[in-house]
Structure formats: C-alpha cells, structure tokens
Design an enzyme around this catalytic site. Structure first.
Site, PDB file in Angstrom:
ATOM      1  N   ARG A 231      45.492  32.999  44.789  1.00 36.68           N
ATOM      2  CA  ARG A 231      46.900  32.614  44.734  1.00 36.68           C
ATOM      3  C   ARG A 231      47.565  32.949  46.067  1.00 36.68           C
ATOM      4  O   ARG A 231      47.230  33.950  46.705  1.00 36.68           O
ATOM      5  CB  ARG A 231      47.633  33.381  43.628  1.00 36.68           C
ATOM      6  CG  ARG A 231      47.346  32.872  42.242  1.00 36.68           C
ATOM      7  CD  ARG A 231      47.980  31.491  41.975  1.00 36.68           C
ATOM      8  NE  ARG A 231      47.717  31.014  40.626  1.00 36.68           N
ATOM      9  CZ  ARG A 231      46.699  30.216  40.279  1.00 36.68           C
ATOM     10  NH1 ARG A 231      45.848  29.776  41.190  1.00 36.68           N
ATOM     11  NH2 ARG A 231      46.547  29.826  39.039  1.00 36.68           N
ATOM     12  N   HIS A 279      45.158  23.478  47.695  1.00 34.80           N
ATOM     13  CA  HIS A 279      44.917  23.966  46.323  1.00 34.80           C
ATOM     14  C   HIS A 279      43.942  23.037  45.580  1.00 34.80           C
ATOM     15  O   HIS A 279      44.276  22.471  44.537  1.00 34.80           O
ATOM     16  CB  HIS A 279      46.232  24.127  45.541  1.00 34.80           C
ATOM     17  CG  HIS A 279      46.101  25.079  44.380  1.00 34.80           C
ATOM     18  ND1 HIS A 279      47.093  25.934  43.987  1.00 34.80           N
ATOM     19  CD2 HIS A 279      45.071  25.309  43.505  1.00 34.80           C
ATOM     20  CE1 HIS A 279      46.704  26.625  42.933  1.00 34.80           C
ATOM     21  NE2 HIS A 279      45.464  26.259  42.623  1.00 34.80           N
TER      22      HIS A 279
HETATM   23  P1  NDP Z   1      38.911  36.718  35.773  1.00 38.72           P
HETATM   24  O1  NDP Z   1      39.992  37.289  34.939  1.00 38.72           O
HETATM   25  O2  NDP Z   1      37.655  36.265  35.108  1.00 38.72           O
HETATM   26  O3  NDP Z   1      38.485  37.770  36.894  1.00 38.72           O
HETATM   27  C1  NDP Z   1      39.400  38.554  37.579  1.00 38.72           C
HETATM   28  C2  NDP Z   1      38.647  39.631  38.355  1.00 38.72           C
HETATM   29  O4  NDP Z   1      39.589  40.333  39.168  1.00 38.72           O
HETATM   30  C3  NDP Z   1      37.974  40.666  37.442  1.00 38.72           C
HETATM   31  O5  NDP Z   1      36.727  41.025  37.983  1.00 38.72           O
HETATM   32  C4  NDP Z   1      38.941  41.851  37.507  1.00 38.72           C
HETATM   33  O6  NDP Z   1      38.326  43.118  37.342  1.00 38.72           O
HETATM   34  C5  NDP Z   1      39.421  41.735  38.937  1.00 38.72           C
HETATM   35  N1  NDP Z   1      40.710  42.420  39.106  1.00 38.72           N
HETATM   36  C6  NDP Z   1      41.888  42.158  38.507  1.00 38.72           C
HETATM   37  N2  NDP Z   1      42.827  43.028  38.904  1.00 38.72           N
HETATM   38  C7  NDP Z   1      42.215  43.865  39.765  1.00 38.72           C
HETATM   39  C8  NDP Z   1      42.645  44.995  40.514  1.00 38.72           C
HETATM   40  N3  NDP Z   1      43.914  45.448  40.450  1.00 38.72           N
HETATM   41  N4  NDP Z   1      41.754  45.629  41.291  1.00 38.72           N
HETATM   42  C9  NDP Z   1      40.459  45.201  41.347  1.00 38.72           C
HETATM   43  N5  NDP Z   1      39.986  44.132  40.676  1.00 38.72           N
HETATM   44  C10 NDP Z   1      40.864  43.481  39.906  1.00 38.72           C
HETATM   45  O7  NDP Z   1      39.568  35.513  36.604  1.00 38.72           O
HETATM   46  P2  NDP Z   1      38.863  34.198  37.153  1.00 38.72           P
HETATM   47  O8  NDP Z   1      37.677  34.616  37.933  1.00 38.72           O
HETATM   48  O9  NDP Z   1      38.665  33.209  36.075  1.00 38.72           O
HETATM   49  O10 NDP Z   1      40.017  33.619  38.107  1.00 38.72           O
HETATM   50  C11 NDP Z   1      40.529  34.351  39.185  1.00 38.72           C
HETATM   51  C12 NDP Z   1      41.748  33.654  39.777  1.00 38.72           C
HETATM   52  O11 NDP Z   1      41.359  32.515  40.541  1.00 38.72           O
HETATM   53  C13 NDP Z   1      42.724  33.064  38.765  1.00 38.72           C
HETATM   54  O12 NDP Z   1      43.579  34.061  38.257  1.00 38.72           O
HETATM   55  C14 NDP Z   1      43.459  32.028  39.584  1.00 38.72           C
HETATM   56  O13 NDP Z   1      44.636  32.584  40.129  1.00 38.72           O
HETATM   57  C15 NDP Z   1      42.498  31.690  40.718  1.00 38.72           C
HETATM   58  N6  NDP Z   1      42.079  30.290  40.673  1.00 38.72           N
HETATM   59  C16 NDP Z   1      42.303  29.491  41.765  1.00 38.72           C
HETATM   60  C17 NDP Z   1      41.895  28.191  41.774  1.00 38.72           C
HETATM   61  C18 NDP Z   1      42.071  27.317  42.960  1.00 38.72           C
HETATM   62  O14 NDP Z   1      41.837  26.115  42.876  1.00 38.72           O
HETATM   63  N7  NDP Z   1      42.465  27.835  44.096  1.00 38.72           N
HETATM   64  C19 NDP Z   1      41.208  27.598  40.620  1.00 38.72           C
HETATM   65  C20 NDP Z   1      40.996  28.509  39.533  1.00 38.72           C
HETATM   66  C21 NDP Z   1      41.439  29.817  39.574  1.00 38.72           C
HETATM   67  P3  NDP Z   1      37.662  43.549  35.927  1.00 38.72           P
HETATM   68  O15 NDP Z   1      36.444  42.640  35.821  1.00 38.72           O
HETATM   69  O16 NDP Z   1      37.285  44.969  36.106  1.00 38.72           O
HETATM   70  O17 NDP Z   1      38.680  43.276  34.876  1.00 38.72           O
HETATM   71  C1  OXD Z   2      43.772  27.606  38.230  1.00 42.37           C
HETATM   72  C2  OXD Z   2      44.070  26.855  39.450  1.00 42.37           C
HETATM   73  O1  OXD Z   2      44.299  28.706  38.038  1.00 42.37           O
HETATM   74  O2  OXD Z   2      43.742  25.633  39.503  1.00 42.37           O
HETATM   75  O3  OXD Z   2      42.977  27.087  37.421  1.00 42.37           O
HETATM   76  O4  OXD Z   2      44.607  27.400  40.397  1.00 42.37           O
END
Ligand code: NDP
Ligand code: OXD
Length: 316
Positions: A231, A279
């Site tokens: 993000r 994006h």
């Molecule tokens: P998940 O919820 O599966 O994974 C999030 C990861 O981040 C977990 O490993 C979590 O740790 C870790 N995390 C969260 N907070 C912290 C912190 N404070 N310190 C350390 N680690 C942290 O999310 P996704 O992988 O499905 O998606 C991630 C993000 O990607 C989405 O939220 C979205 O914003 C972005 N995205 C962007 C897209 C694009 O096109 N640019 C498309 C799709 C998504 P733990 O495992 O220990 O909980």
């Molecule tokens: C998502 C994205 O969060 O597209 O899926 O950014």
C-alpha cells in the site's frame, strides 16, 4: 435480501455477472442503483465512498473485493477497536490462488529486473549509450520480504525457485522451508542486514503505516533496492528520493501510492531510479474470486462463519 456491490470504478456490472454465474437466483445491486438499504445483507466493497456503510443497518458482513482491508477499516462508518462507534460487522478479505500467483510473478519480475539493472539500461538506450557493467546473480542476492503472509510466502517461494536467497519478516515466528524467518520489531534490523532487495507485502495497519522511511533505509545495506507492492501508506514518500540520491537505496519499484492515480506532477514519475506501475501487481479477477464472495454471502445468511475473516484487533 440482496448483496450490494460498492466500488470506486466501473467494474460493478462485470462482478455482478460473475456472481450470477455462480448462482443466478441471487439479488445483486450495484451501487448507486435504486435499492432498499434494509434489504442489503452483505456489502462487497472496493475503495468505496467513506461514510456510507452505516446506513446499512441490516448488514451481516462486509466483504473486501481485494486482499487488503485497510480502506474498510479507515472508513469512519465501520466499527473496529480504533473506531468503536462505527457499525461493527465481520469483515472478510480475498484469498485467491490467481491473485497470489500474480503477486508472486510481479515480485519475481521486478527482482530480476533489479538484478539486471533494466531501468538503468532503458535510460542508457534512450541515449544510444553502450555501457556494459557487471551484474549480480540471483544466487548472490538476498531478498527480504516484509510481510510473510499469503502473498509474501508465495513471492518467497517463487524467488527460491529462481535461485534467490530469501528471508521473511512477520509478526509471529514460524518456520518456512528455505526461507529464514524473522519476527517482530526486535528482529527487524537483523532481517534487513544483508538483504540486497527488500519487498513490502505488509497489510497497512497503524503499526505498519510509514514503515518504509529514512530510519528503516539507514538500517538496510547501502544500495538496497526496494519494491513496494502493498500500500502507498507504507512508504513515507518524502523520504524516498533523498535516500536514493544519497545512495542509501539503489532504486525503487512502486506499485502503490499515497494518492492513486499518482498525480502527473509527482516527482516519482521522472526519477531515473524509480519504476512506477499503476497498482497492477495483482488484481482481483471476478472469474476466480466470485465463488468465495457468494459462499461468504450464503454463509452469513445461514449464520455460518464466513471464510477469510479479518482479525479486527490485528487490522488484517
Ligand atoms: P496476509 O494477512 O496474508 O499477510 C500479512 C503478513 O504481514 C503476515 O505475515 C503478518 O504477520 C505480517 N504483518 C502484519 N503486521 C505486521 C507487523 N506489524 N510486523 C511484522 N509483520 C506484520 O496478507 P496478504 O499477504 O494476503 O496481503 C498483503 C497486502 O498486500 C494486502 O494487505 C494488500 O494491502 C496488499 N496487496 C496489494 C496488491 C497490489 O496489487 N499491489 C494486491 C493484493 C494485495 P503474521 O503472519 O505473523 O500475522
Ligand atoms: C488488493 C489490491 O488488496 O488489489 O487486493 O490491492
């Protein structure tokens, strides 16, 4: 009884068609078509206008149409631990194999491009300059992934298959084959030390907002390349160009921005060491995602726990 699609773009009808292919008996309303607010049992949302959802008091749940839910939790009409006065409902997010594979491909593409300094050669070739330089091999490159969740793990596995060394950083410790895992703020410096590329795949929460900033860049090895596909709010934008110009970073690939579309006058567009993509790292495809939305809708109606529920305490 109806499902409302509430989006900031023109894709609402395409989504409705896919939902109806799964179950043609559903009543699906695409905002702002006329509808009775009390008939709406679930809202499927993507960057929807803030402040609308609290009109829908019969809602049983709110479904993000993407993996992220930051835009839902930032909506003042939605309840969360930070916003106890908002409408408190279960929030679901998308977890989808295609979305995951697309993100892994994006990360791999831009790690390979960074290794081969493609952006630099594009600049040189526009001036017809033939200036060979040494290159780094994948086997000599450590990629650190901030956020080792659904997308981070898949990106890590794709990088491993292509010969990179991979590290991941998450909130909680775990083991992952072939990936060195670091957890929590106390291990962040250790995680960064020795990475040549750092990829952000964190959810945007109060704990991760602005995490890509000068203080973090100073903890990285000089010349680290960063990729932000999570993000725009993760990057403290004002810190990036000074960090590149001082050599703290060798460059950046950015898919997400504080303001989207990225304004035409934004300095990121022109910087020779910043690659901008609009994006598109990974986009929810209605053809693969519709089924889980219908399942969640039906589960909510039956009083069954929906899939891919967000933990409101953690914010993701
Ligand atoms: P998940 O919820 O599966 O994974 C999030 C990861 O981040 C977990 O490993 C979590 O740790 C870790 N995390 C969260 N907070 C912290 C912190 N404070 N310190 C350390 N680690 C942290 O999310 P996704 O992988 O499905 O998606 C991630 C993000 O990607 C989405 O939220 C979205 O914003 C972005 N995205 C962007 C897209 C694009 O096109 N640019 C498309 C799709 C998504 P733990 O495992 O220990 O909980
Ligand atoms: C998502 C994205 O969060 O597209 O899926 O950014």
């Amino acid at each position: 009884m109806a499902l409302l699609i509430l989006r900031n773009d023109e894709k609402g009808n395409a989504w409705r068609q896919e939902l109806l292919k799964i179950d043609s008996s559903l009543e699906v309303v695409v905002y702002p078509e006329p509808h009775q607010t009390e008939a709406i049992k679930m809202a499927a949302v993507w960057k929807h206008p803030e402040g609308l959802l609290h009109n829908y008091t019969s809602l049983l749940g709110i479904q993000s149409m993407g993996a992220g839910v930051d835009f839902i939790l930032e909506d003042p009409s939605v309840g969360s631990p930070q916003n106890p006065s908002g409408l408190k409902r279960p929030i679901m997010r998308v977890v989808d194999e295609q979305l995951t594979a697309d993100m892994a491909e994006y990360v791999l593409t831009h790690c390979l491009a960074a290794l081969r300094d493609l952006q630099h050669f594009e600049v040189l070739s526009s001036d017809r300059r033939w200036e060979p330089q040494n290159y780094r091999r994948a086997s000599e490159t450590t990629v650190g992934i901030l956020g080792l969740g659904t997308l981070g793990m898949a990106a890590g596995e794709a990088l491993l298959k292509n010969g990179f060394q991979v590290r991941g950083w998450a909130r909680s410790p775990r083991s992952a084959e072939g990936i060195s895992v670091f957890a929590g703020t106390e291990q962040l410096s250790e995680f960064l030390n020795g990475c040549q590329i750092v990829v952000c795949l964190l959810p945007l929460t109060p704990n991760t907002r602005g995490i890509l900033n000068t203080s973090l860049f100073k903890q990285m090895d000089p010349g680290t390349f960063i990729i932000n596909a999570a993000r725009g709010g993760h990057l403290t934008e004002a810190d990036l160009i000074p960090a590149i110009d001082k050599g703290l970073l060798s460059g950046a690939c950015l898919d997400v921005f504080q303001e989207e579309p990225l304004p035409g006058e934004h300095p990121f567009w022109e910087h020779p060491k910043i690659r901008v993509t609009p994006h598109v790292a990974s986009v929810s495809d209605p053809r693969t995602v519709a089924a889980q939305i219908v399942t969640n809708y039906k589960n909510l109606l039956k009083g069954v726990k929906p899939e891919n529920l967000v933990d409101l305490e953690k914010g993701y």
